[in-house]
Design a protein around this motif. Structure first.
Motif, PDB file in Angstrom:
ATOM      1  N   HIS A  62       0.828  -1.199   0.000  1.00 14.95           N
ATOM      2  CA  HIS A  62       0.000   0.000   0.000  1.00 14.95           C
ATOM      3  C   HIS A  62       0.863   1.250   0.000  1.00 14.95           C
ATOM      4  CE1 HIS A  62      -3.193   2.830   0.981  1.00 14.95           C
ATOM      5  NE2 HIS A  62      -4.053   1.871   0.691  1.00 14.95           N
ATOM      6  N   ILE A  63       0.424   2.244  -0.727  1.00 13.93           N
ATOM      7  CA  ILE A  63       1.201   3.462  -0.930  1.00 13.93           C
ATOM      8  C   ILE A  63       1.477   4.195   0.378  1.00 13.93           C
ATOM      9  CG2 ILE A  63      -0.685   5.125  -1.262  1.00 13.93           C
ATOM     10  CD1 ILE A  63       2.395   4.708  -3.534  1.00 13.93           C
ATOM     11  N   ASP A  81      -3.511  -8.865   3.469  1.00 16.84           N
ATOM     12  CA  ASP A  81      -3.415  -8.717   2.015  1.00 16.84           C
ATOM     13  C   ASP A  81      -3.971  -7.390   1.512  1.00 16.84           C
ATOM     14  OD1 ASP A  81      -6.030  -9.352   2.573  1.00 16.84           O
ATOM     15  OD2 ASP A  81      -6.223 -10.903   1.049  1.00 16.84           O
ATOM     16  N   LEU A  82      -4.704  -6.669   2.350  1.00 18.88           N
ATOM     17  CA  LEU A  82      -5.136  -5.328   1.966  1.00 18.88           C
ATOM     18  C   LEU A  82      -4.000  -4.324   2.081  1.00 18.88           C
ATOM     19  CD1 LEU A  82      -8.673  -5.091   3.638  1.00 18.88           C
ATOM     20  CD2 LEU A  82      -8.071  -5.829   1.319  1.00 18.88           C
ATOM     21  N   ARG A  83      -2.934  -4.682   2.782  1.00 15.75           N
ATOM     22  CA  ARG A  83      -1.793  -3.785   2.972  1.00 15.75           C
ATOM     23  C   ARG A  83      -0.570  -4.259   2.183  1.00 15.75           C
ATOM     24  NH1 ARG A  83      -4.182   0.428   4.108  1.00 15.75           N
ATOM     25  NH2 ARG A  83      -2.260   1.348   4.911  1.00 15.75           N
ATOM     26  N   THR A  84      -0.347  -5.567   2.144  1.00 15.65           N
ATOM     27  CA  THR A  84       0.726  -6.136   1.336  1.00 15.65           C
ATOM     28  C   THR A  84       0.316  -7.554   0.948  1.00 15.65           C
ATOM     29  OG1 THR A  84       3.071  -6.760   1.264  1.00 15.65           O
ATOM     30  CG2 THR A  84       1.989  -6.874   3.400  1.00 15.65           C
ATOM     31  N   THR A  85       0.568  -7.926  -0.303  1.00 13.77           N
ATOM     32  CA  THR A  85       0.035  -9.199  -0.813  1.00 13.77           C
ATOM     33  C   THR A  85       1.067 -10.311  -0.879  1.00 13.77           C
ATOM     34  OG1 THR A  85       0.501  -8.614  -3.126  1.00 13.77           O
ATOM     35  CG2 THR A  85      -1.643  -7.967  -2.234  1.00 13.77           C
ATOM     36  N   THR A  86       2.344 -10.016  -0.689  1.00 20.24           N
ATOM     37  CA  THR A  86       3.352 -11.063  -0.849  1.00 20.24           C
ATOM     38  C   THR A  86       3.810 -11.657   0.483  1.00 20.24           C
ATOM     39  OG1 THR A  86       5.049  -9.334  -1.017  1.00 20.24           O
ATOM     40  CG2 THR A  86       4.207 -10.263  -3.080  1.00 20.24           C
ATOM     41  N   PHE A  87       3.060 -11.390   1.542  1.00 22.46           N
ATOM     42  CA  PHE A  87       3.257 -12.065   2.818  1.00 22.46           C
ATOM     43  C   PHE A  87       1.914 -12.588   3.309  1.00 22.46           C
ATOM     44  CE2 PHE A  87       6.933  -9.158   3.009  1.00 22.46           C
ATOM     45  CZ  PHE A  87       7.940 -10.046   3.358  1.00 22.46           C
ATOM     46  N   ASN A  88       1.934 -13.744   3.932  1.00 25.70           N
ATOM     47  CA  ASN A  88       0.788 -14.263   4.680  1.00 25.70           C
ATOM     48  C   ASN A  88       1.199 -14.429   6.136  1.00 25.70           C
ATOM     49  OD1 ASN A  88      -0.260 -16.452   2.008  1.00 25.70           O
ATOM     50  ND2 ASN A  88      -1.135 -14.496   2.587  1.00 25.70           N
ATOM     51  N   ARG A 147     -11.581  -6.347  -0.102  1.00 24.15           N
ATOM     52  CA  ARG A 147     -10.925  -7.557  -0.614  1.00 24.15           C
ATOM     53  C   ARG A 147     -11.626  -8.045  -1.883  1.00 24.15           C
ATOM     54  NH1 ARG A 147     -10.114 -12.036   3.616  1.00 24.15           N
ATOM     55  NH2 ARG A 147      -8.035 -11.156   3.799  1.00 24.15           N
ATOM     56  N   VAL A 148     -12.948  -8.027  -1.886  1.00 28.16           N
ATOM     57  CA  VAL A 148     -13.696  -8.435  -3.081  1.00 28.16           C
ATOM     58  C   VAL A 148     -13.367  -7.498  -4.234  1.00 28.16           C
ATOM     59  CG1 VAL A 148     -15.992  -8.650  -4.091  1.00 28.16           C
ATOM     60  CG2 VAL A 148     -15.558  -9.538  -1.785  1.00 28.16           C
ATOM     61  N   ARG A 149     -13.323  -6.194  -3.950  1.00 28.04           N
ATOM     62  CA  ARG A 149     -13.043  -5.212  -5.002  1.00 28.04           C
ATOM     63  C   ARG A 149     -11.663  -5.433  -5.605  1.00 28.04           C
ATOM     64  NH1 ARG A 149     -10.574  -0.473  -6.005  1.00 28.04           N
ATOM     65  NH2 ARG A 149      -9.580  -0.380  -3.963  1.00 28.04           N
ATOM     66  N   LEU A 150     -10.693  -5.769  -4.762  1.00 30.94           N
ATOM     67  CA  LEU A 150      -9.326  -5.973  -5.228  1.00 30.94           C
ATOM     68  C   LEU A 150      -9.094  -7.378  -5.771  1.00 30.94           C
ATOM     69  CD1 LEU A 150      -7.438  -4.156  -2.326  1.00 30.94           C
ATOM     70  CD2 LEU A 150      -7.762  -3.319  -4.655  1.00 30.94           C
ATOM     71  N   ARG A 151     -10.106  -8.248  -5.597  1.00 30.07           N
ATOM     72  CA  ARG A 151     -10.022  -9.634  -6.094  1.00 30.07           C
ATOM     73  C   ARG A 151      -8.803 -10.345  -5.533  1.00 30.07           C
ATOM     74  NH1 ARG A 151     -11.677  -8.786 -12.521  1.00 30.07           N
ATOM     75  NH2 ARG A 151     -13.698  -7.797 -12.104  1.00 30.07           N
ATOM     76  N   ARG A 152      -8.612 -10.243  -4.246  1.00 25.26           N
ATOM     77  CA  ARG A 152      -7.490 -10.909  -3.597  1.00 25.26           C
ATOM     78  C   ARG A 152      -7.716 -12.419  -3.574  1.00 25.26           C
ATOM     79  NH1 ARG A 152      -4.764  -7.474  -4.872  1.00 25.26           N
ATOM     80  NH2 ARG A 152      -4.346  -5.565  -3.734  1.00 25.26           N
ATOM     81  N   SER A 153      -6.682 -13.190  -3.922  1.00 21.70           N
ATOM     82  CA  SER A 153      -6.793 -14.648  -3.911  1.00 21.70           C
ATOM     83  C   SER A 153      -5.604 -15.328  -3.241  1.00 21.70           C
ATOM     84  CB  SER A 153      -6.903 -15.174  -5.352  1.00 21.70           C
ATOM     85  OG  SER A 153      -5.748 -14.840  -6.098  1.00 21.70           O
ATOM     86  N   ASP A 181      -4.925 -15.690  -0.324  1.00 20.98           N
ATOM     87  CA  ASP A 181      -5.248 -16.412   0.898  1.00 20.98           C
ATOM     88  C   ASP A 181      -5.344 -17.907   0.636  1.00 20.98           C
ATOM     89  OD1 ASP A 181      -7.568 -16.192  -0.619  1.00 20.98           O
ATOM     90  OD2 ASP A 181      -8.876 -16.148   1.127  1.00 20.98           O
ATOM     91  N   LEU A 182      -5.245 -18.330  -0.626  1.00 19.64           N
ATOM     92  CA  LEU A 182      -5.214 -19.751  -0.951  1.00 19.64           C
ATOM     93  C   LEU A 182      -4.086 -20.446  -0.200  1.00 19.64           C
ATOM     94  CD1 LEU A 182      -6.080 -22.212  -2.702  1.00 19.64           C
ATOM     95  CD2 LEU A 182      -4.413 -21.418  -4.406  1.00 19.64           C
ATOM     96  N   VAL A 183      -2.945 -19.796  -0.080  1.00 19.51           N
ATOM     97  CA  VAL A 183      -1.808 -20.402   0.615  1.00 19.51           C
ATOM     98  C   VAL A 183      -2.158 -20.654   2.075  1.00 19.51           C
ATOM     99  CG1 VAL A 183       0.598 -20.078   1.301  1.00 19.51           C
ATOM    100  CG2 VAL A 183      -0.165 -19.356  -0.960  1.00 19.51           C
ATOM    101  N   ILE A 184      -2.819 -19.693   2.706  1.00 23.11           N
ATOM    102  CA  ILE A 184      -3.224 -19.872   4.104  1.00 23.11           C
ATOM    103  C   ILE A 184      -4.173 -21.050   4.223  1.00 23.11           C
ATOM    104  CG2 ILE A 184      -4.490 -18.829   6.019  1.00 23.11           C
ATOM    105  CD1 ILE A 184      -3.470 -16.158   5.220  1.00 23.11           C
ATOM    106  N   ARG A 185      -5.127 -21.169   3.295  1.00 23.04           N
ATOM    107  CA  ARG A 185      -6.104 -22.265   3.361  1.00 23.04           C
ATOM    108  C   ARG A 185      -5.417 -23.613   3.199  1.00 23.04           C
ATOM    109  NH1 ARG A 185      -9.708 -20.577  -1.391  1.00 23.04           N
ATOM    110  NH2 ARG A 185     -10.940 -22.437  -0.863  1.00 23.04           N
ATOM    111  N   VAL A 186      -4.463 -23.693   2.272  1.00 24.24           N
ATOM    112  CA  VAL A 186      -3.737 -24.953   2.083  1.00 24.24           C
ATOM    113  C   VAL A 186      -2.898 -25.271   3.311  1.00 24.24           C
ATOM    114  CG1 VAL A 186      -1.938 -26.118   0.749  1.00 24.24           C
ATOM    115  CG2 VAL A 186      -3.688 -24.785  -0.434  1.00 24.24           C
ATOM    116  N   MET A 187      -2.157 -24.277   3.840  1.00 25.01           N
ATOM    117  CA  MET A 187      -1.303 -24.520   4.993  1.00 25.01           C
ATOM    118  C   MET A 187      -2.119 -24.875   6.230  1.00 25.01           C
ATOM    119  SD  MET A 187       1.731 -24.363   3.809  1.00 25.01           S
ATOM    120  CE  MET A 187       2.813 -24.261   5.231  1.00 25.01           C
TER     121      MET A 187
END
Length: 340
Positions: A10-11, A107-114, A225-231, A233-239
């Motif tokens: 996020h900026i 993921d609303l603030r940064t997407t490359t960390f869970n 999250r819906v607006r940004l189409r974040r996905s 979180d798949l890694v969290i669900r698998v882990m």
């Protein structure tokens, strides 16, 4: 799209870093030189790509001659840096609720960390999973995230948390010495990236709890999250699925995809988009589970071998030496000692 060129950080975090550099006599133009970040980009409530964020951090390290700039950013962070999510954190009733909200909507603030919050053997653990480990300046991004997270815990609880520690996978960098007395205690060469503290601290009440405000902000975060189409979180669900099966045997990719209501082909494709694969996630889950079992002093090594599906304790020891370069008993003695 390659992960380095997707919208990521996020900026607001970039603006905060620029202000921090300006306080040290470094101009905005110097900070942004060669990053591809335009002045108008700082005004539109947008996001930097992972590459832009890395270039900005590179400039910051070069201009300040401080590789620990990630620590510095985290130490200067405030709850309002996190925008709407920050006000949600302040509205939570307990530190547990706030950390869960932080993990749920990072993921609303940064997407490359869970981040994943859990409890084990009397300790709370905020596990950090890096989705872009080969990106430039990643050590700096990790320092920023973990220090920012420990800082928000202290700000929310309005007290120091002396039992809190940051655990790093690798060796201690030279720049850590400069910040050792300013950040929470840190351990290195643990093979884990996490924040760890006594689980009882999760129940600390927060002074600005407001259930109505929290419900409103949570709804807004879900819509964003819906607006940004974040996905991611798949890694969290698998882990999470793998972690829930660590005592009964890890499921296959076919079984996992079925539990996630998708085909195995779809799961493979989605993981490939994140530069990940299912086998690697299983290996990571098994390694993390073994490391945590070894840190439980009441478990014998032969018991851990049985729990984790090794036919012989010697096989466990060989795998452990391959991961950590030392025996499980040596690792246990080193990390359960009082020193950090």
């Amino acid at each position: 799209m390659h992960k380095l060129y997707k919208d990521d950080v996020h900026i607001e975090y970039a603006i905060a870093l620029i202000h921090l550099l300006e306080q040290q006599g470094i101009s905005r133009e110097q900070a942004l030189a060669g990053t591809g970040i335009h002045a108008e980009q700082l005004l539109d409530n947008g996001r930097l790509t992972t590459q832009q964020d890395a270039l900005l951090l590179t400039n910051a390290v070069r201009l300040t001659n401080d590789p620990g700039i990630g620590y510095q950013i985290g130490l200067h962070s405030t709850l309002t840096w996190h925008g709407m999510l920050g006000y949600g954190l302040m509205s939570c009733a307990t530190l547990r609720d706030a950390l869960q909200l932080w993990c749920d909507f990072l993921d609303l603030r940064t997407t490359t960390f869970n981040l994943r919050l859990g409890e084990r053997d009397g300790f709370a653990e905020v596990l950090v999973h890096d989705l872009a480990p080969r990106a430039p300046m990643r050590f700096c991004a990790v320092d920023r995230l973990v220090t920012m997270t420990t800082r928000l815990c202290e700000q929310l609880s309005q007290r120091l948390l002396p039992g809190m520690e940051i655990w790093h996978r690798g060796v201690e960098p030279l720049h850590h010495a400069r910040y050792r007395k300013r950040i929470v205690a840190s351990r290195f060469e643990t093979g884990l990236c996490q924040i760890r503290f006594p689980a009882e601290d999760l129940n600390l009440p927060l002074g600005n709890a407001n259930a109505s405000t929290l419900r409103h902000i949570t709804t807004q975060c879900e819509r964003e999250r819906v607006r940004l189409r974040r996905s991611d979180d798949l890694v969290i669900r698998v882990m999470d699925l793998l972690q829930s099966h660590e005592r009964t045997g890890y499921p296959s990719i076919e079984q996992t995809s079925k539990m996630l209501c998708m085909s195995s082909r779809t799961l493979k494709r989605k993981l490939q988009r994140l530069d990940l694969n299912f086998r690697g996630l299983v290996d990571d889950a098994r390694k993390d589970a073994v490391l945590r079992d070894v840190l439980n002093p009441v478990l014998r090594m032969d018991e851990i071998a049985v729990r984790m599906g090794y036919a012989d304790p010697a096989n466990l020891t060989r795998a452990f030496r391959r991961w950590m370069g030392e025996s499980p008993s040596r690792y246990r003695a080193r990390l359960l000692s009082t020193g950090t």
